[in-house]
Design a protein around this motif. Sequence first.
Motif, PDB file in Angstrom:
ATOM      1  N   ARG A   1      27.338 -25.614  16.512  1.00 10.64           N
ATOM      2  CA  ARG A   1      28.783 -25.581  16.272  1.00 10.64           C
ATOM      3  C   ARG A   1      29.416 -26.800  16.897  1.00 10.64           C
ATOM      4  O   ARG A   1      29.023 -27.251  17.944  1.00 10.64           O
ATOM      5  CB  ARG A   1      29.414 -24.342  16.912  1.00 10.64           C
ATOM      6  CG  ARG A   1      28.923 -23.047  16.345  1.00 10.64           C
ATOM      7  CD  ARG A   1      29.371 -22.870  14.910  1.00 10.64           C
ATOM      8  NE  ARG A   1      28.514 -21.887  14.278  1.00 10.64           N
ATOM      9  CZ  ARG A   1      28.337 -21.788  12.969  1.00 10.64           C
ATOM     10  NH1 ARG A   1      28.954 -22.594  12.155  1.00 10.64           N
ATOM     11  NH2 ARG A   1      27.541 -20.883  12.488  1.00 10.64           N
ATOM     12  N   ASP A   2      30.434 -27.316  16.249  1.00  8.69           N
ATOM     13  CA  ASP A   2      31.115 -28.433  16.868  1.00  8.69           C
ATOM     14  C   ASP A   2      32.369 -27.944  17.582  1.00  8.69           C
ATOM     15  O   ASP A   2      32.718 -26.780  17.543  1.00  8.69           O
ATOM     16  CB  ASP A   2      31.447 -29.515  15.853  1.00  8.69           C
ATOM     17  CG  ASP A   2      32.329 -28.999  14.747  1.00  8.69           C
ATOM     18  OD1 ASP A   2      32.301 -29.614  13.696  1.00  8.69           O
ATOM     19  OD2 ASP A   2      33.025 -27.997  14.940  1.00  8.69           O
ATOM     20  N   HIS A   3      32.980 -28.870  18.237  1.00 11.83           N
ATOM     21  CA  HIS A   3      34.080 -28.529  19.118  1.00 11.83           C
ATOM     22  C   HIS A   3      35.080 -29.664  18.988  1.00 11.83           C
ATOM     23  O   HIS A   3      34.879 -30.732  19.520  1.00 11.83           O
ATOM     24  CB  HIS A   3      33.542 -28.425  20.543  1.00 11.83           C
ATOM     25  CG  HIS A   3      34.537 -27.874  21.497  1.00 11.83           C
ATOM     26  ND1 HIS A   3      34.921 -26.563  21.438  1.00 11.83           N
ATOM     27  CD2 HIS A   3      35.200 -28.438  22.515  1.00 11.83           C
ATOM     28  CE1 HIS A   3      35.786 -26.349  22.417  1.00 11.83           C
ATOM     29  NE2 HIS A   3      35.980 -27.462  23.076  1.00 11.83           N
TER      30      HIS A   3
ATOM     31  N   HIS B   1      32.066 -24.601  27.403  1.00 14.75           N
ATOM     32  CA  HIS B   1      32.132 -24.027  26.053  1.00 14.75           C
ATOM     33  C   HIS B   1      30.774 -24.156  25.338  1.00 14.75           C
ATOM     34  O   HIS B   1      30.279 -23.186  24.753  1.00 14.75           O
ATOM     35  CB  HIS B   1      33.234 -24.746  25.273  1.00 14.75           C
ATOM     36  CG  HIS B   1      33.360 -24.342  23.839  1.00 14.75           C
ATOM     37  ND1 HIS B   1      34.409 -23.578  23.365  1.00 14.75           N
ATOM     38  CD2 HIS B   1      32.586 -24.611  22.749  1.00 14.75           C
ATOM     39  CE1 HIS B   1      34.264 -23.390  22.055  1.00 14.75           C
ATOM     40  NE2 HIS B   1      33.173 -24.010  21.664  1.00 14.75           N
TER      41      HIS B   1
ATOM     42  N   HIS C   1      27.810 -21.354  23.675  1.00 14.75           N
ATOM     43  CA  HIS C   1      27.126 -21.190  22.386  1.00 14.75           C
ATOM     44  C   HIS C   1      25.620 -20.997  22.581  1.00 14.75           C
ATOM     45  O   HIS C   1      24.989 -20.198  21.888  1.00 14.75           O
ATOM     46  CB  HIS C   1      27.382 -22.389  21.484  1.00 14.75           C
ATOM     47  CG  HIS C   1      28.758 -22.405  20.883  1.00 14.75           C
ATOM     48  ND1 HIS C   1      29.291 -21.330  20.218  1.00 14.75           N
ATOM     49  CD2 HIS C   1      29.713 -23.380  20.850  1.00 14.75           C
ATOM     50  CE1 HIS C   1      30.517 -21.634  19.792  1.00 14.75           C
ATOM     51  NE2 HIS C   1      30.799 -22.869  20.170  1.00 14.75           N
TER      52      HIS C   1
ATOM     53  N   HIS D   1      33.787 -18.212  16.808  1.00 11.56           N
ATOM     54  CA  HIS D   1      34.693 -18.355  17.953  1.00 11.56           C
ATOM     55  C   HIS D   1      35.754 -17.265  17.832  1.00 11.56           C
ATOM     56  O   HIS D   1      35.965 -16.716  16.759  1.00 11.56           O
ATOM     57  CB  HIS D   1      35.441 -19.704  17.926  1.00 11.56           C
ATOM     58  CG  HIS D   1      34.577 -20.924  17.987  1.00 11.56           C
ATOM     59  ND1 HIS D   1      34.117 -21.563  16.867  1.00 11.56           N
ATOM     60  CD2 HIS D   1      34.119 -21.635  19.045  1.00 11.56           C
ATOM     61  CE1 HIS D   1      33.404 -22.617  17.230  1.00 11.56           C
ATOM     62  NE2 HIS D   1      33.376 -22.682  18.551  1.00 11.56           N
TER      63      HIS D   1
END
Length: 325
Positions: A2-4, A201, A205, A247
């Motif tokens: 997942r990106d952020h 964060h 994940h 999320h």
Amino acid sequence: MRDHTPKSWRRAAPMQLLACLLIASASPVSALEIEFDYTYDTRGFFTDLATGAPRIDRRALLDLAASHYSGFTDTLRAIAPAEGDQWSVSFLHPSLGGPGVTLNNVAIEADTLRIYVGGSPSAPGVLGFAGTGVNLQATGSAAFVDAVMTRGQLDTTGPDASDYATWGGYIWFNASNDWYFGADAAGLSPGGPDFLTTATHEIGHILGFGEADSWRAQIDPSTGLFTGAASVAVYGSGVPLDRYGSHWAEGTINVRDGQMQETMMDPSTLFGERQLPTALDYAGFADMGWQVSAVPEPETALMLLAGLALIGLRARRTGGRCSDT
Ligand SMILES: [Zn+2]
């Protein structure tokens, strides 16, 4: 994976101080250890390439990020290959500095996860991403295979999964950002993202947030809400998620240290802000099977709810949004 990404700018809404107390329960039996491995930090994010010396300040912040999970007390079996045992896993190079990495027969101690980290410049927008790799395979004794695949946890796969475990994972950080590398939140400025927030964060994940089968198992297919019992107790109802179910929904608010803030595990964080785990973030981890020692008691959750309504109103009234650059 997942990106952020940084979200668009908005004026800060005034934050109401709430007299909510997080009640931590009994002391940990065996705290989760997260060890960082810099083998693939080949492009200078955590290492001074000229001298080979570690960038101590950045590495210390990673350890500080990991400390937010030190209240997790699951007992994870060691991955200790003996004669006839074999395991492997593949993942993206954490510095994007070469072909993907395949680990073969690495030993990992009990109650420990290993995270391979690195960073490199990339297009602006994304802060980092994390994952646990692909093609996880193990052969050998039944106990060894179980240690690799589940670390001795039960019911970790499938639609009825109720627990989660991993060997570890990897995190890539985007070196193009003007990161704030400081432990003191007073040094944050609107121009840069907070490295500590992003690191904490991304570790989340790897710990299965938005990823684990035991997370997915608790998403109501008809409403899309997360219905884990601890999360519902903290939030007061099923919790809205982002459109991928990975999320909390953008802008979900909860409490940390008696103050309302945006949850750490919503999709993004404002530049210049620090968002460490709220009670709801910890509740999400508890729901996917982690033994978490800092989930609030029910009476605290009720106080949170009262606060949530108040803050929600203020944010809508005062929080204008403009596009980011
Ligand atoms: Zn994320």
